[in-house]
Motif scaffolding. Sequence first.
Motif, PDB file in Angstrom:
ATOM      1  N   GLN A 252      60.329  47.707  54.157  1.00 25.40           N
ATOM      2  CA  GLN A 252      60.262  48.663  53.052  1.00 25.40           C
ATOM      3  C   GLN A 252      58.799  48.937  52.688  1.00 25.40           C
ATOM      4  OE1 GLN A 252      62.947  50.205  51.715  1.00 25.40           O
ATOM      5  NE2 GLN A 252      64.180  49.106  53.251  1.00 25.40           N
ATOM      6  N   PRO A 253      58.494  50.136  52.179  1.00 23.32           N
ATOM      7  CA  PRO A 253      57.117  50.408  51.752  1.00 23.32           C
ATOM      8  C   PRO A 253      56.699  49.451  50.643  1.00 23.32           C
ATOM      9  CG  PRO A 253      58.429  52.433  51.847  1.00 23.32           C
ATOM     10  CD  PRO A 253      59.394  51.293  51.995  1.00 23.32           C
ATOM     11  N   GLU A 254      55.449  49.015  50.697  1.00 23.59           N
ATOM     12  CA  GLU A 254      54.955  48.121  49.654  1.00 23.59           C
ATOM     13  C   GLU A 254      54.839  48.880  48.337  1.00 23.59           C
ATOM     14  OE1 GLU A 254      51.287  46.440  51.008  1.00 23.59           O
ATOM     15  OE2 GLU A 254      52.320  44.720  51.882  1.00 23.59           O
ATOM     16  N   PRO A 255      55.267  48.275  47.242  1.00 22.25           N
ATOM     17  CA  PRO A 255      55.171  48.970  45.949  1.00 22.25           C
ATOM     18  C   PRO A 255      53.727  49.125  45.501  1.00 22.25           C
ATOM     19  CG  PRO A 255      55.885  46.702  45.642  1.00 22.25           C
ATOM     20  CD  PRO A 255      55.888  46.950  47.117  1.00 22.25           C
ATOM     21  N   VAL A 256      53.460  50.178  44.742  1.00 20.67           N
ATOM     22  CA  VAL A 256      52.134  50.413  44.174  1.00 20.67           C
ATOM     23  C   VAL A 256      51.967  49.496  42.969  1.00 20.67           C
ATOM     24  CG1 VAL A 256      50.595  52.112  43.119  1.00 20.67           C
ATOM     25  CG2 VAL A 256      52.168  52.807  44.945  1.00 20.67           C
ATOM     26  N   VAL A 257      50.890  48.711  42.958  1.00 17.07           N
ATOM     27  CA  VAL A 257      50.659  47.764  41.855  1.00 17.07           C
ATOM     28  C   VAL A 257      49.453  48.161  41.002  1.00 17.07           C
ATOM     29  CG1 VAL A 257      51.770  45.858  43.074  1.00 17.07           C
ATOM     30  CG2 VAL A 257      49.293  46.213  43.325  1.00 17.07           C
ATOM     31  N   ALA A 258      48.696  49.153  41.446  1.00 19.48           N
ATOM     32  CA  ALA A 258      47.541  49.597  40.645  1.00 19.48           C
ATOM     33  C   ALA A 258      47.129  50.993  41.098  1.00 19.48           C
ATOM     34  CB  ALA A 258      46.373  48.631  40.764  1.00 19.48           C
ATOM     35  N   MET A 259      46.562  51.727  40.152  1.00 25.02           N
ATOM     36  CA  MET A 259      46.045  53.069  40.426  1.00 25.02           C
ATOM     37  C   MET A 259      44.699  53.206  39.742  1.00 25.02           C
ATOM     38  SD  MET A 259      47.715  56.812  39.505  1.00 25.02           S
ATOM     39  CE  MET A 259      47.480  56.652  37.731  1.00 25.02           C
ATOM     40  N   ALA A 260      43.701  53.731  40.479  1.00 21.39           N
ATOM     41  CA  ALA A 260      42.358  53.937  39.939  1.00 21.39           C
ATOM     42  C   ALA A 260      41.971  55.387  40.171  1.00 21.39           C
ATOM     43  CB  ALA A 260      41.360  52.997  40.611  1.00 21.39           C
ATOM     44  N   ASN A 261      41.619  56.097  39.098  1.00 23.35           N
ATOM     45  CA  ASN A 261      41.296  57.520  39.182  1.00 23.35           C
ATOM     46  C   ASN A 261      39.821  57.767  38.934  1.00 23.35           C
ATOM     47  OD1 ASN A 261      44.139  57.464  37.311  1.00 23.35           O
ATOM     48  ND2 ASN A 261      44.215  58.536  39.276  1.00 23.35           N
TER      49      ASN A 261
END
Length: 350
Positions: A252-261
């Motif tokens: 399964q695709p790895e879940p997103v645990v952080a986002m940096a904009n």
Amino acid sequence: MTLWRIRATVDDRPGYLSVLTTSLALRGVNILAVQVHTTERGAVDDFLVDAPDTLDEAGLVAAVERGRGRDCWVARSEARGLADQPTRALALATRLVRDPDSTGEALRTLLGADAVTWRPAPAGAGNGLADTLMRLDDPLGGSYALRRAVPGFTPAEYARAQALVELSAAVARRAAEQVTLVLPDGAEAAVRPATVDDLPGVLELHEGCSARSRHRRYLGGATVPSAARLRRLLEPAGGVTLLATAGGDAGQPEPVVAMANLIAEGDEAEVALLVRDDWQRRGLGSALLRRLVRHAEQIGYAALVLHVHAENAAMLRTVRRLGRPTPTERDGALVTVTVALVEGASTRHG
């Protein structure tokens, strides 16, 4: 009935295409698709036709010449030729996204080339078209040479091939930009630039964060932003969004645990982070911020700007750990921090 491909040049003048199509129609030829390539010698018309079994190659050439066509090329086609050019190009683009190493084969399929070779040297002065030879610079270095005995290549085909090569290079660059971070506690997270295809994973990230974390990120509220707003954040103009993924189930695709904009604001760029609660205070935010600083320096921004709640001591510590001048300005519960990137550059906040 038999499928044929016909390519011929006609004068680029009103009515000349209709003369050619009428000549074909009088012989029972049904035109299934047509593309027009503008060249210096005239309009090159590329037809996919269904012709009576009694009409052979010579008969088709004669019909074209009677319709004021010249430099005629005729060849049998297969049922797959019924797919129009945009559909074929999109299918090849999808293939390249999955496998950038298949660029040569994609070019051969797109143009029906007899041979496609890659050379480490750039195309240089020979870049472009020479009838049966096409040279394309590879944005990643080197060049491609395509050969096709008949028919000769057209400028429109050159443009399509160049777009395909550039897409392949962009996909390869994006794959190369992915790195694996090893955090102080030994956990690993993959970091890469985001695309709009990451929208479902980013929505799950927001839904998995506490209201407090979302409020710290968006300042004005704790609700999950709309899909339209998140889509704009994933590919900001003049900036970049990085995603960290980790801990997925097998297959399964790895879940997103952080986002940096990093979002452009003139000669400065605004930065904001969102880290899932169970990944906070593990060094992930610091690592993402450092990568955004390097990206901003490469682009040439003068400074980064962060808007942080005064009570968000963890984020303020993360910024101070960069070891750069960070003048701040406080307005009630909100602190604006400016991180200088260019020595001596002026900033809006002193």
